[in-house]
Design a protein around this motif. Structure first.
Motif, PDB file in Angstrom:
ATOM      1  N   ALA A   2       0.831  -1.209   0.000  1.00  0.00           N
ATOM      2  CA  ALA A   2       0.000   0.000   0.000  1.00  0.00           C
ATOM      3  C   ALA A   2       0.862   1.255   0.000  1.00  0.00           C
ATOM      4  O   ALA A   2       0.547   2.241  -0.687  1.00  0.00           O
ATOM      5  CB  ALA A   2      -0.933  -0.003   1.210  1.00  0.00           C
ATOM      6  N   ALA A  56     -14.156  -4.520   1.477  1.00  0.00           N
ATOM      7  CA  ALA A  56     -14.347  -3.750   0.245  1.00  0.00           C
ATOM      8  C   ALA A  56     -15.816  -3.403   0.036  1.00  0.00           C
ATOM      9  O   ALA A  56     -16.139  -2.296  -0.409  1.00  0.00           O
ATOM     10  CB  ALA A  56     -13.822  -4.546  -0.948  1.00  0.00           C
ATOM     11  N   LEU A 102     -16.412  -0.562   2.208  1.00  0.00           N
ATOM     12  CA  LEU A 102     -15.618   0.595   1.826  1.00  0.00           C
ATOM     13  C   LEU A 102     -16.251   1.353   0.667  1.00  0.00           C
ATOM     14  O   LEU A 102     -16.336   2.590   0.691  1.00  0.00           O
ATOM     15  CB  LEU A 102     -14.206   0.146   1.451  1.00  0.00           C
ATOM     16  CG  LEU A 102     -13.225   1.239   1.008  1.00  0.00           C
ATOM     17  CD1 LEU A 102     -12.988   2.233   2.141  1.00  0.00           C
ATOM     18  CD2 LEU A 102     -11.904   0.622   0.552  1.00  0.00           C
ATOM     19  N   LEU A 151      -5.275   7.678  -2.190  1.00  0.00           N
ATOM     20  CA  LEU A 151      -5.851   6.682  -1.297  1.00  0.00           C
ATOM     21  C   LEU A 151      -6.344   5.470  -2.075  1.00  0.00           C
ATOM     22  O   LEU A 151      -6.199   4.325  -1.615  1.00  0.00           O
ATOM     23  CB  LEU A 151      -6.999   7.313  -0.501  1.00  0.00           C
ATOM     24  CG  LEU A 151      -7.689   6.424   0.531  1.00  0.00           C
ATOM     25  CD1 LEU A 151      -6.694   5.970   1.599  1.00  0.00           C
ATOM     26  CD2 LEU A 151      -8.861   7.159   1.180  1.00  0.00           C
ATOM     27  N   ALA A 199      -5.152   1.671  -1.390  1.00  0.00           N
ATOM     28  CA  ALA A 199      -6.096   0.590  -1.086  1.00  0.00           C
ATOM     29  C   ALA A 199      -5.985  -0.524  -2.112  1.00  0.00           C
ATOM     30  O   ALA A 199      -5.993  -1.721  -1.769  1.00  0.00           O
ATOM     31  CB  ALA A 199      -7.520   1.144  -1.040  1.00  0.00           C
ATOM     32  N   SER A 200      -5.881  -0.160  -3.386  1.00  0.00           N
ATOM     33  CA  SER A 200      -5.743  -1.168  -4.436  1.00  0.00           C
ATOM     34  C   SER A 200      -4.464  -1.971  -4.252  1.00  0.00           C
ATOM     35  O   SER A 200      -4.463  -3.205  -4.359  1.00  0.00           O
ATOM     36  CB  SER A 200      -5.755  -0.489  -5.804  1.00  0.00           C
ATOM     37  OG  SER A 200      -5.468  -1.412  -6.837  1.00  0.00           O
ATOM     38  N   TYR A 235      -4.705  -4.604  -1.434  1.00  0.00           N
ATOM     39  CA  TYR A 235      -5.380  -5.841  -1.855  1.00  0.00           C
ATOM     40  C   TYR A 235      -4.489  -6.659  -2.777  1.00  0.00           C
ATOM     41  O   TYR A 235      -4.398  -7.890  -2.656  1.00  0.00           O
ATOM     42  CB  TYR A 235      -6.698  -5.493  -2.538  1.00  0.00           C
ATOM     43  CG  TYR A 235      -7.845  -5.306  -1.584  1.00  0.00           C
ATOM     44  CD1 TYR A 235      -8.876  -6.247  -1.504  1.00  0.00           C
ATOM     45  CD2 TYR A 235      -7.916  -4.208  -0.743  1.00  0.00           C
ATOM     46  CE1 TYR A 235      -9.931  -6.086  -0.622  1.00  0.00           C
ATOM     47  CE2 TYR A 235      -8.959  -4.040   0.143  1.00  0.00           C
ATOM     48  CZ  TYR A 235      -9.970  -4.987   0.200  1.00  0.00           C
ATOM     49  OH  TYR A 235     -11.003  -4.829   1.092  1.00  0.00           O
TER      50      TYR A 235
END
Length: 354
Positions: free
Chosen positions: A114, A195, A198, A230, A234-235, A238
Motif C-alpha cells: 500500500a 471492500a 468501503l 488513497l 487501497a488497491s 489488496y
C-alpha cells in the motif's frame, strides 16, 4: 370482523434482522456454506490446488484493481508489480521476523505494498488517462527490475526465487491443500466484506464522484488528489495480499517473473470481462479466466478426439479474450455482472416478460 394484533416482544427491534437479510441473501449464505463446509472435505487436491485457490487469488487481485479502476476511475496496468511487492515483503517479514504470526505477516506485506502504491499514485494528481496508464506501466517494469537486480529481496538465493515457509496459524500446520485453501478463502471473504463496506462509505462515494467527473468533485469540496492516492494505496494493499497468497498458497515458490506484465493484463481482463465497478464482477471475471482453459481443453477432447496442444490452447485463449474485451468495451462496459443482473431481472418477471 375485528383483526387481531400480535405485538412484537418487548425490546425486539426488527431493523437488524432486516439489515442482515439484505446484506446476506440466502444465495450468498448457501455459497459460503458450500465453500467452507463441503469443498474442503469433498474436493480433491486437483480442484483445490489447480482451480479453487488460483480462482480465489485472482478474484482478490481483480477486486483490488476494481477499487482503483472500476470505482475510482484511475487506469492501471501495474497490478502484478504490486502483487510482487506484497509477496516479497511477506517473505522478508517471515524470514527476518520468524516469531511474527502468519496473518500479521500477510497484513504487513499488504501495508508495504500500500505504501508503494501510494508513492506511485502521486502522479495521478496531475496526469490521467493514457499518461497515467504509462506511469503504472513504468511502475510494473521498475518493480520487476528491483526484485531481479537486488538479491537481498530473495535472501541471495542462487535461483532468484522465494519459497514458502511452513505455514502455521494458531499452532496448526496449514501447508496442505485444505489448509492453504481455507487460508485463501478466509482472507478473500474477509477482504471482500471490507471492500463491500468501503465502496458504500463516504470514501467509496468520493471515489465514484471522481470517476464520473473529477472537476465537479473538486467543485463540491472533495480532495481529489488525496482520494486518488488513497485509491492507489487501497488497491495496492489488496494486490499485495493477493501476491502473497499467489506465492505461498498457490505456487509455493515464486520469482519476479511470476508477476510479469502478462499477469497485470490478466487482472485487467478479469475486471473488463467480469464488470468494472462491481465487486461480484471481480469473481465472475476470475471464474471465467480460470475455467476457460479447462473448458477449451475438454472441448478439444470431444471435438478433436484428444487434448488440445498447449500452444494452440494458449493462442485460442488470447483470441477469445481479445474478442470478448472488444465486445464488452463496445456493447456492455459493465461486463458479465451486468448481463447476469439483467438476466436475473427478466427471470424474476417470467413469463410475463422476457
Amino acid at each position: 370482523m375485528s383483526s387481531v394484533f400480535h405485538p412484537l416482544p418487548a425490546g425486539f427491534d426488527p431493523a437488524p434482522v432486516t439489515l442482515v437479510a439484505r446484506r446476506l441473501p440466502w444465495g450468498l449464505i448457501l455459497l459460503l456454506g458450500l465453500a467452507l463446509g463441503v469443498l474442503p472435505w469433498w474436493g480433491n487436491d486437483y480442484w483445490l490446488n489447480a482451480i479453487l485457490i488460483p480462482f480465489l487469488v485472482l478474484s482478490l487481485a481483480g477486486l483490488g484493481l476494481n477499487l482503483l479502476t472500476g470505482y475510482a476511475g484511475q487506469t492501471s496496468v501495474g497490478s502484478a508489480g504490486f502483487m510482487a511487492v506484497g509477496a516479497f515483503a511477506t517473505y522478508g517479514l517471515l524470514l527476518r521476523v520468524p516469531q511474527l504470526p502468519l496473518p500479521l505477516a500477510f497484513a504487513g506485506g499488504g501495508l508495504i505494498a500500500a505504501g508503494v502504491g501510494f508513492v506511485f499514485g502521486i502522479p495521478s494528481g496531475r496526469i490521467k488517462g493514457f499518461y497515467l496508464m504509462v506511469t503504472t506501466l513504468a511502475a510494473q517494469f521498475f518493480l520487476e527490475w528491483v526484485f531481479v537486480k537486488f538479491p537481498w529481496f530473495y535472501n541471495n538465493a542462487s535461483s532468484g526465487t522465494i519459497s514458502a515457509p511452513r505455514l502455521v496459524v494458531l499452532g496448526q500446520d496449514i501447508s496442505g491443500p485444505v489448509g492453504r485453501y481455507l487460508l485463501t478463502l478466509v482472507s478473500v471473504v474477509l477482504l471482500t466484506w471490507v471492500a463491500h463496506n468501503l465502496v458504500r462509505s463516504q470514501v467509496g462515494r468520493n471515489w465514484m464522484a471522481i470517476r464520473d467527473m473529477d472537476t465537479a468533485a473538486a467543485v463540491i469540496g472533495i480532495r481529489v488528489d488525496h482520494y486518488k492516492r488513497l485509491a492507489f494505496a487501497a488497491s495496492a494493499f489488496y494486490l499485495g495480499i493477493a501476491g502473497a497468497l499467489w506465492a505461498f498458497a498457490y505456487l509455493g515458490t515464486a520469482s519476479a517473473s511470476s508477476f510479469d506484465i502478462n499477469r497485470s493484463f490478466q487482472i485487467l481482463f478479469i475486471i473488463i470481462i467480469g464488470g468494472m465497478g462491481s465487486i461480484a464482477g471481480s469473481f465472475i471475471g476470475a471464474a471465467f479466466i480460470s475455467l476457460l482453459p479447462i473448458f477449451l481443453n475438454q472441448a478439444g477432447q470431444v471435438l478433436l478426439g484428444g487434448s488440445m496442444d498447449p500452444g494452440q490452447l494458449q493462442n485460442l485463449q488470447k483470441v477469445i479474450f481479445g474478442v470478448l474485451i472488444i465486445t464488452f468495451l463496445i456493447r456492455e462496459p459493465e461486463g458479465l455482472a451486468r448481463l447476469l443482473g439483467t438476466l436475473r431481472g427478466r427471470l424474476a418477471v417470467w413469463p410475463l416478460r422476457f
